[in-house]
Design a protein around this motif. Structure first.
Motif, PDB file in Angstrom:
ATOM      1  N   GLU A 280      42.223  33.167  39.985  1.00  0.00           N
ATOM      2  CA  GLU A 280      41.878  34.252  40.899  1.00  0.00           C
ATOM      3  C   GLU A 280      43.010  35.273  40.987  1.00  0.00           C
ATOM      4  O   GLU A 280      44.177  34.930  40.816  1.00  0.00           O
ATOM      5  CB  GLU A 280      41.591  33.719  42.316  1.00  0.00           C
TER       6      GLU A 280
ATOM      7  N   LEU B  42      38.274  40.826  44.685  1.00  0.00           N
ATOM      8  CA  LEU B  42      38.830  39.650  44.055  1.00  0.00           C
ATOM      9  C   LEU B  42      38.212  39.454  42.672  1.00  0.00           C
ATOM     10  O   LEU B  42      37.029  39.733  42.463  1.00  0.00           O
ATOM     11  CB  LEU B  42      38.557  38.400  44.895  1.00  0.00           C
ATOM     12  N   SER B  43      39.030  38.969  41.750  1.00  0.00           N
ATOM     13  CA  SER B  43      38.560  38.655  40.410  1.00  0.00           C
ATOM     14  C   SER B  43      38.840  37.189  40.110  1.00  0.00           C
ATOM     15  O   SER B  43      39.816  36.620  40.608  1.00  0.00           O
ATOM     16  CB  SER B  43      39.278  39.526  39.374  1.00  0.00           C
ATOM     17  N   CYS B  44      37.994  36.609  39.283  1.00  0.00           N
ATOM     18  CA  CYS B  44      38.165  35.227  38.847  1.00  0.00           C
ATOM     19  C   CYS B  44      37.973  35.207  37.337  1.00  0.00           C
ATOM     20  O   CYS B  44      36.847  35.390  36.854  1.00  0.00           O
ATOM     21  CB  CYS B  44      37.157  34.320  39.534  1.00  0.00           C
TER      22      CYS B  44
ATOM     23  N   TRP C  87      32.339  31.511  45.408  1.00  0.00           N
ATOM     24  CA  TRP C  87      33.586  31.792  46.130  1.00  0.00           C
ATOM     25  C   TRP C  87      33.567  30.995  47.428  1.00  0.00           C
ATOM     26  O   TRP C  87      32.559  30.981  48.144  1.00  0.00           O
ATOM     27  CB  TRP C  87      33.723  33.276  46.444  1.00  0.00           C
TER      28      TRP C  87
ATOM     29  N   THR D  16      34.217  36.681  33.669  1.00  0.00           N
ATOM     30  CA  THR D  16      34.878  37.027  34.932  1.00  0.00           C
ATOM     31  C   THR D  16      33.851  37.158  36.051  1.00  0.00           C
ATOM     32  O   THR D  16      32.747  37.667  35.830  1.00  0.00           O
ATOM     33  CB  THR D  16      35.672  38.336  34.797  1.00  0.00           C
TER      34      THR D  16
ATOM     35  N   TYR E  76      41.173  32.375  49.290  1.00  0.00           N
ATOM     36  CA  TYR E  76      39.872  32.457  48.640  1.00  0.00           C
ATOM     37  C   TYR E  76      39.927  31.759  47.282  1.00  0.00           C
ATOM     38  O   TYR E  76      40.838  32.024  46.485  1.00  0.00           O
ATOM     39  CB  TYR E  76      39.446  33.907  48.476  1.00  0.00           C
ATOM     40  N   TYR E  77      38.947  30.893  47.053  1.00  0.00           N
ATOM     41  CA  TYR E  77      38.878  30.104  45.830  1.00  0.00           C
ATOM     42  C   TYR E  77      37.614  30.436  45.045  1.00  0.00           C
ATOM     43  O   TYR E  77      36.531  30.569  45.619  1.00  0.00           O
ATOM     44  CB  TYR E  77      38.860  28.610  46.156  1.00  0.00           C
ATOM     45  N   CYS E  78      37.776  30.497  43.739  1.00  0.00           N
ATOM     46  CA  CYS E  78      36.667  30.644  42.811  1.00  0.00           C
ATOM     47  C   CYS E  78      36.329  29.253  42.275  1.00  0.00           C
ATOM     48  O   CYS E  78      37.228  28.424  42.075  1.00  0.00           O
ATOM     49  CB  CYS E  78      37.092  31.575  41.680  1.00  0.00           C
TER      50      CYS E  78
ATOM     51  N   GLY F 167      39.711  27.279  40.981  1.00  0.00           N
ATOM     52  CA  GLY F 167      40.945  28.016  40.785  1.00  0.00           C
ATOM     53  C   GLY F 167      41.985  27.593  41.803  1.00  0.00           C
ATOM     54  O   GLY F 167      41.729  26.741  42.663  1.00  0.00           O
TER      55      GLY F 167
ATOM     56  N   THR G 157      43.642  32.621  46.055  1.00  0.00           N
ATOM     57  CA  THR G 157      44.386  33.856  46.293  1.00  0.00           C
ATOM     58  C   THR G 157      44.299  34.176  47.784  1.00  0.00           C
ATOM     59  O   THR G 157      43.232  34.059  48.395  1.00  0.00           O
ATOM     60  CB  THR G 157      43.842  35.012  45.431  1.00  0.00           C
TER      61      THR G 157
END
Length: 121
Positions: A6, A20-22, A36, A76, A92-94, A112, A115
């Motif tokens: 993340e 946010l990106s994963c 998420w 992604t 925050y978790y992916c 992940g 973040t």
């Protein structure tokens, strides 16, 4: 072995936005449901949003403010967060699930590292 990373967290004022990106690597996740989750200090990790195929679902507290999307070509997943509130503050978790669109943590097999998102009042 798949890996999720993340990025995009940070400090923002209430009413602001973050994306946010994963980024997934090690395998293709296009056939996985992606989700998420978030965890605030002293609280359980909770579901935020998920996407599988063209279907999305959200927890009630973020509906109309957050949008989950994915770019399978880039492996992604994104979480656009608008109108942020102090209560959105959390790590925050992916995560990736073989079960498609899933709301339960135990349905997800890849996670992940998280973040941090901090929303100031």
């Amino acid at each position: 072995q798949g890996q999720l990373v993340e990025s995009g967290g940070g400090l923002v004022q209430a009413g602001g936005s973050l994306r946010l990106s994963c980024a997934a690597s090690g395998r293709t996740f296009s056939n996985y449901g992606m989700g998420w989750f978030r965890q605030a200090p002293g609280k359980e990790r909770e579901f935020v949003a998920a996407i599988s195929g063209g279907t999305t679902t959200y927890t009630d507290s973020v509906k109309g403010r957050f949008t989950i999307s994915r770019d399978n070509a880039k492996n992604t997943v994104f979480l656009q967060m608008n109108s942020l509130k102090p209560e959105d503050t959390a790590v925050y978790y992916c995560a990736a699930s073989r079960l498609g669109l899933a709301l339960r943590k135990d349905a997800y097999v890849y996670w992940g590292q998280g973040t941090q998102v901090t929303v100031s009042s």
